[in-house]
Design an enzyme around this catalytic site. Structure first.
Site, PDB file in Angstrom:
ATOM      1  CE  LYS A 131      -3.878   1.925   2.710  1.00 62.37           C
ATOM      2  NZ  LYS A 131      -4.772   1.653   3.845  1.00 62.37           N
ATOM      3  CB  SER A 137      -8.874   0.546   5.430  1.00 64.51           C
ATOM      4  OG  SER A 137      -9.777   1.617   5.411  1.00 64.51           O
ATOM      5  CB  SER A 190      -7.735   3.464   3.005  1.00 67.03           C
ATOM      6  OG  SER A 190      -7.207   2.589   3.955  1.00 67.03           O
TER       7      SER A 190
END
Length: 467
Positions: free
Chosen positions: A83, A180, A156
């Protein structure tokens, strides 16, 4: 290899066996992953940045080490992705924000360094919402759910969920502040773990809300999640909030339900929960009972206050995290993140103290429940992944938005670990997710129940058909 057994859809454990037996090479696997990313990600938008040169260099190094008999870990030579909020030396790390698009860290996040030490191959950085809040920056693409592009891909860590589900990496790291990791795992048919707060270092990770942020793995199976967790967990002197190291003995974890005490609060499984999700949860309970686990009726503490308070709770901490750039550069922020920060900046100290007291109450009452049982079962959300139109309507209704996070955010507030995993599909073919919650530092029990469930079901092995 064909169908669901194709190379790009293998679990990390399966791929590790092939690599260590020299049936495939890290270079071969990495080249295949990069080719697949180039072919598919123009439509999926899961990657913020692909790093092919670095990935191939790492793959060649892994191959040479393995040929010399130097195996660093079960993850040696396996391509994964991150991420885009984990600092990566010499590689841009923007956290989904235009304001940080030119930021190039000079040091790896602790979790990134640990993955490097384990010999992983890093394919690139994955797309995420702005600042890890709810919505993508309006100037950046939104990842598309590979099961159905008309539906939400999660919050997210959506890029992480899409990439793993579409076979564009074998696993990913995500973060979870209100759901998330769990939301994109439920939406994309994956398994993901929000560890105990502090189990995994947050050093070198863009902050959304310090006391709510959790770093964790997203993969195709509970066994793969365990492999990743055992690599990244442990105390970090650079993160004073990190917990003491705990060794997770992977071969020693029993993959059965025998002896497990699973708590069931029927109101949590039914009130306001879509019938298709209710049915999936009941199926899971039947499998556990038939496999030797024991179901106990429990009463969950009232989570209405902590889920209602979550946005303000998060907003205060987000305002602190962004104090160097907001409000001075507010015009460069998207509307959703700006609103969150404004909520936090406007909250009084007395109101924030009331939020903290509600959080302490919930935490204490939940700890008491874990004096009776080992695990709790709950939905990830009251319905399968909503359409984008449905999601937009939720954002306009505070109570509907609270319902969306009512099963996830409370455990960010309390810091308890949660494992999200597939438990069925809707008639339209969309994945349904459930989650198990355990006492603090009980990640091994979560991985055990996940492995036991996935030993007798195939939900986690199903893949998007058109890819």
């Amino acid at each position: 290899m064909t169908g669901s057994s194709e190379l790009h859809y293998l679990e990390m454990y399966e791929l590790s066996l092939l690599i260590r037996s020299a049936k495939v090479s890290p270079v071969e696997v990495t080249e295949a992953q990069l080719a697949r990313i180039e072919k598919l990600d123009g439509e999926l938008h899961s990657y913020a940045l692909v790093t092919p040169e670095r990935a191939l260099e790492q793959a060649r190094n892994a191959e040479q080490e393995l040929m010399r008999g130097e195996c660093r870990s079960p993850l040696h030579g396996i391509p994964i992705a991150l991420k885009d909020l984990f600092h990566t030396t010499g590689i841009p790390t923007s956290a989904g924000m235009r304001i940080h698009r030119d930021f190039i860290p000079q040091e790896d996040a602790t979790v990134v360094a640990r993955l490097h030490e384990a010999g992983c191959v890093m394919l690139g950085k994955l797309q995420m919402t702005e600042g890890a809040f709810a919505i993508h920056h309006p100037d950046l693409p939104t990842p598309n759910n590979p099961w159905n592009a008309a539906h939400w891909a999660g919050a997210s860590s959506s890029g992480s969920g899409v990439a793993v589900a579409a076979g564009l990496c074998y696993a990913a790291l995500g973060t979870d502040t209100g759901g998330s990791i769990r939301f994109p795992c439920a939406a994309n048919g994956l398994t993901g773990l929000k560890p105990t707060w502090g189990r995994v270092s947050r050093h070198g990770c863009f902050e959304l809300a310090a006391s709510l942020d959790h770093v964790g793995p997203m993969a195709r199976s509970a066994r793969d999640v365990l492999f990743l967790l055992s690599t990244i967990a442990g105390h970090d002197p650079k993160d004073p909030t990190s917990l003491p190291s705990v060794c997770l003995e992977i071969p020693g974890i029993d993959d059965s339900f025998r002896g497990l005490r699973v708590g069931v609060d029927e109101t949590w499984l039914s009130d306001g929960v879509d019938p298709v999700v209710q049915s999936a949860l009941q199926c899971v309970l039947t499998i556990i009972r038939d496999g030797g686990g024991t179901l106990y009726r429990v009463r969950m503490p009232d989570a209405h206050a902590v889920s209602s308070n979550w946005e303000a709770h998060c907003g205060v901490q987000t305002a602190v995290a962004h104090s160097l750039t907001y409000p001075d550069r507010a015009k460069e922020y998207g509307q959703a993140l700006s609103r969150l920060i404004d909520v936090g900046r406007a909250l009084s100290g007395m109101d924030y103290q009331r939020i903290l007291l509600d959080a302490q109450r919930f935490n204490g009452e939940l700890e008491a429940v874990f004096g009776q049982v080992d695990l709790l079962l709950a939905p990830v959300q009251p319905f399968a992944a909503p359409t984008h139109e449905h999601l937009a309507s939720l954002a306009l209704d505070p109570e509907m938005n609270r319902r969306l996070i009512q099963f996830t955010a409370p455990f960010n507030v309390s810091g308890h670990p949660c494992l999200s995993l597939p438990c069925g599909f809707t008639e339209a073919g969309l994945p349904i997710g459930c989650q198990f919650i355990a006492g603090k530092s009980a990640e091994a029990i979560l991985c055990r129940v996940g492995m036991a469930l996935q030993k007798v079901t195939d939900w986690h092995k199903r893949r998007p058909q058109h890819l």
